[in-house]
Design a protein around this motif. Structure first.
Motif, short mmCIF file in Angstrom:
data_model
loop_
_atom_site.label_atom_id
_atom_site.label_comp_id
_atom_site.label_asym_id
_atom_site.label_seq_id
_atom_site.Cartn_x
_atom_site.Cartn_y
_atom_site.Cartn_z
N GLY A 139 3.72 8.65 6.29
CA GLY A 139 3.67 9.92 5.57
C GLY A 139 3.14 11.07 6.38
O GLY A 139 3.05 12.20 5.87
N THR A 140 2.79 10.85 7.64
CA THR A 140 2.17 11.91 8.42
C THR A 140 3.15 12.70 9.27
O THR A 140 2.77 13.72 9.85
N ALA A 141 4.40 12.26 9.37
CA ALA A 141 5.35 12.93 10.25
C ALA A 141 6.73 12.93 9.62
O ALA A 141 7.18 11.91 9.08
N GLY A 142 7.40 14.05 9.70
CA GLY A 142 8.76 14.14 9.20
C GLY A 142 9.68 13.17 9.91
O GLY A 142 9.65 13.06 11.14
N GLY A 143 10.47 12.44 9.15
CA GLY A 143 11.44 11.50 9.70
C GLY A 143 10.88 10.14 10.03
O GLY A 143 11.64 9.23 10.40
N ALA A 144 9.55 9.94 9.89
CA ALA A 144 8.96 8.66 10.29
C ALA A 144 9.45 7.51 9.41
O ALA A 144 9.80 6.44 9.92
N LYS A 145 9.49 7.74 8.10
CA LYS A 145 9.92 6.65 7.22
C LYS A 145 11.39 6.32 7.44
O LYS A 145 11.81 5.16 7.31
N GLU A 146 12.18 7.33 7.79
CA GLU A 146 13.59 7.08 8.08
C GLU A 146 13.75 6.31 9.39
O GLU A 146 14.61 5.41 9.50
N ARG A 147 12.94 6.63 10.37
CA ARG A 147 13.02 5.89 11.64
C ARG A 147 12.60 4.44 11.45
O ARG A 147 13.17 3.52 12.05
N PHE A 148 11.58 4.22 10.61
CA PHE A 148 11.19 2.85 10.32
C PHE A 148 12.33 2.11 9.61
O PHE A 148 12.65 0.96 9.95
N ALA A 190 2.45 10.38 15.89
CA ALA A 190 1.04 10.10 16.10
C ALA A 190 0.23 10.62 14.94
O ALA A 190 0.65 11.52 14.20
N ALA A 191 -0.96 10.06 14.79
CA ALA A 191 -1.88 10.48 13.74
C ALA A 191 -3.30 10.42 14.30
O ALA A 191 -3.58 9.72 15.28
N THR A 192 -4.17 11.16 13.67
CA THR A 192 -5.60 11.12 14.00
C THR A 192 -6.33 10.34 12.94
O THR A 192 -6.13 10.55 11.74
N LYS A 193 -7.19 9.42 13.39
CA LYS A 193 -8.07 8.69 12.50
C LYS A 193 -9.49 9.18 12.72
O LYS A 193 -9.98 9.21 13.84
N GLY A 194 -10.15 9.60 11.64
CA GLY A 194 -11.51 10.08 11.75
C GLY A 194 -12.49 8.96 12.03
O GLY A 194 -12.18 7.77 11.88
N GLU A 208 0.85 -1.19 0.00
CA GLU A 208 0.00 0.00 0.00
C GLU A 208 0.89 1.24 0.00
O GLU A 208 2.09 1.17 0.24
N ASP A 209 0.30 2.40 -0.32
CA ASP A 209 1.08 3.61 -0.57
C ASP A 209 1.99 3.97 0.58
O ASP A 209 3.15 4.37 0.37
N ASP A 210 1.50 3.87 1.81
CA ASP A 210 2.29 4.30 2.96
C ASP A 210 3.54 3.46 3.12
O ASP A 210 4.63 3.98 3.40
N ASP A 211 3.44 2.15 2.93
CA ASP A 211 4.61 1.29 3.06
C ASP A 211 5.65 1.56 1.98
O ASP A 211 6.86 1.42 2.22
N ARG A 212 5.19 1.94 0.79
CA ARG A 212 6.16 2.21 -0.28
C ARG A 212 7.05 3.41 0.05
O ARG A 212 8.15 3.54 -0.52
N LEU A 213 6.61 4.27 0.95
CA LEU A 213 7.44 5.40 1.35
C LEU A 213 8.75 4.96 1.99
O LEU A 213 9.73 5.71 1.99
N ALA A 214 8.78 3.75 2.53
CA ALA A 214 9.98 3.27 3.22
C ALA A 214 11.00 2.66 2.28
O ALA A 214 12.14 2.42 2.69
N LEU A 215 10.65 2.41 1.03
CA LEU A 215 11.55 1.69 0.13
C LEU A 215 12.85 2.44 -0.11
O LEU A 215 13.94 1.87 -0.05
N ALA A 216 12.76 3.73 -0.41
CA ALA A 216 13.98 4.51 -0.68
C ALA A 216 14.85 4.64 0.57
O ALA A 216 16.08 4.41 0.49
N PRO A 217 14.31 4.98 1.73
CA PRO A 217 15.16 5.01 2.92
C PRO A 217 15.81 3.67 3.25
O PRO A 217 16.94 3.63 3.71
N ILE A 259 -6.86 10.29 7.62
CA ILE A 259 -5.69 10.32 8.49
C ILE A 259 -5.04 11.69 8.44
O ILE A 259 -4.77 12.22 7.35
N THR A 260 -4.78 12.27 9.60
CA THR A 260 -4.09 13.56 9.68
C THR A 260 -3.04 13.49 10.78
O THR A 260 -3.16 12.69 11.71
#
Length: 308
Positions: free
Chosen positions: A288-297, A208-212, A30-39, A231-232
């Motif tokens: 994708g909701t917080a700066g540095g999150a994908k790098e920390r993962f 953290a994130a908010t789920k509606g 899914e889109d969010d997990d793909r954010l981790a591929l480059a890091p 998600i915000t």
């Protein structure tokens, strides 16, 4: 003097191979997990999407197997946990998967003093439910993505009939059901999802994130694997972090073995946060909701690979 890029430096090191485990409905992640591929690539980790029930996969060929979007497991949990038990190097570990894929773990957390949303349990074979709550959520103990979940106002005869039918459908299929009061704060404050990632200092809060609010009425089925969420980004409060840490401290076997955890909270009627779910198997991590999150993962994954 020529310089060497981060990517070139990574390529010069020995590259590790990691499986990011998904299901055949989302074969490319899914889109969010793909954010981790480059890091991950920058950390000399080649991450590949792999479908959990693909019989052709050689799981032993991977240095680490990371559970991600395996969201079709609920209807095949026995098969899923059996598969998890056969895979070496699984994150999170197989015994955590067994414990966490049945929401009856909430009973253990409540017994350990974790404030959870009030919950009644309806086991297969029960005649029904006749509790005092009027506005309720009904969902299965084994489920994902809010599939087979609904909200019912039991003072409305039509919705009461729909609730009874939904409950009978779950328990008649041999499934344990949860009945919980609908907490109206979800409509204003939303759910808070607190993400924790493994670090050199142990499992630590990342973001953290908010789920509606998701459930507006009776269950009418879901077209897909999950209900779409809004998600915000969110800033976690001290009270939310305290409840999250309390929940994590009650996990059997401790948190040192975990690559990640997500703690989902909602304000009770008095405003204090209570636990809805503790997600240790296949949670969206909202990278994708917080700066540095994908790098920390990516750091957590790379460190787990090095640790063997």
């Amino acid at each position: 003097m020529p310089t060497t890029s981060t990517h070139e430096q990574a390529a010069a090191r020995e590259t590790s191979r990691v499986a990011l485990v998904t299901c055949d409905r989302i074969p490319d992640l899914e889109d969010d997990d793909r954010l981790a591929l480059a890091p991950l690539s920058e950390r000399a980790v080649t991450a590949e999407p792999v479908v959990w029930d693909d019989p052709a996969v050689d799981w032993a060929a991977y240095d680490l197997v990371v559970l991600r979007s395996t969201w079709d497991y609920a209807s095949r949990r026995d098969e899923f946990v059996a598969w998890a038990g056969r895979v070496a190097g699984l994150a999170n570990p197989a015994d955590v998967v067994v414990w966490n894929t049945d929401k009856r773990y909430l009973r253990e957390l409540a017994a350990a003093g974790v404030p959870i949303i009030p919950t009644d349990w309806v086991e297969p074979g029960a005649a029904g439910w006749s509790g005092a709550w009027v506005d309720v959520i009904l969902k299965p103990a084994i489920g994902a993505g809010s599939v087979d979940a609904g909200r019912y106002r039991l003072d409305d005869p039509v919705e009461r009939q729909a609730f009874d039918a939904h409950l009978a459908r779950l328990t008649g299929a041999g499934r344990t059901a949860l009945v919980q009061p609908y907490l109206g704060a979800v409509e204003t404050a939303g759910e808070t999802a607190l993400v924790f990632l493994q670090s050199p200092d142990g499992l630590r809060f990342s973001h953290a994130a908010t789920k509606g609010a998701l459930l507006a009425g009776p269950d009418e089925g879901v077209d897909g694997l999950y209900r779409e969420e809004t998600i915000t980004p969110r800033t976690a409060t001290a009270a939310e972090l305290a409840v999250a840490e309390r929940a994590l401290s009650a996990i059997p076997g401790g948190v040192d073995r975990l690559l990640y955890a997500r703690v989902d909270l909602i304000p009770a009627d008095d405003g204090t946060p209570v636990l809805i779910e503790l997600e240790l198997t296949e949670p969206s991590l909202f990278l994708g909701t917080a700066g540095g999150a994908k790098e920390r993962f990516a750091d957590a994954v790379a460190a787990a690979v090095r640790a063997g």
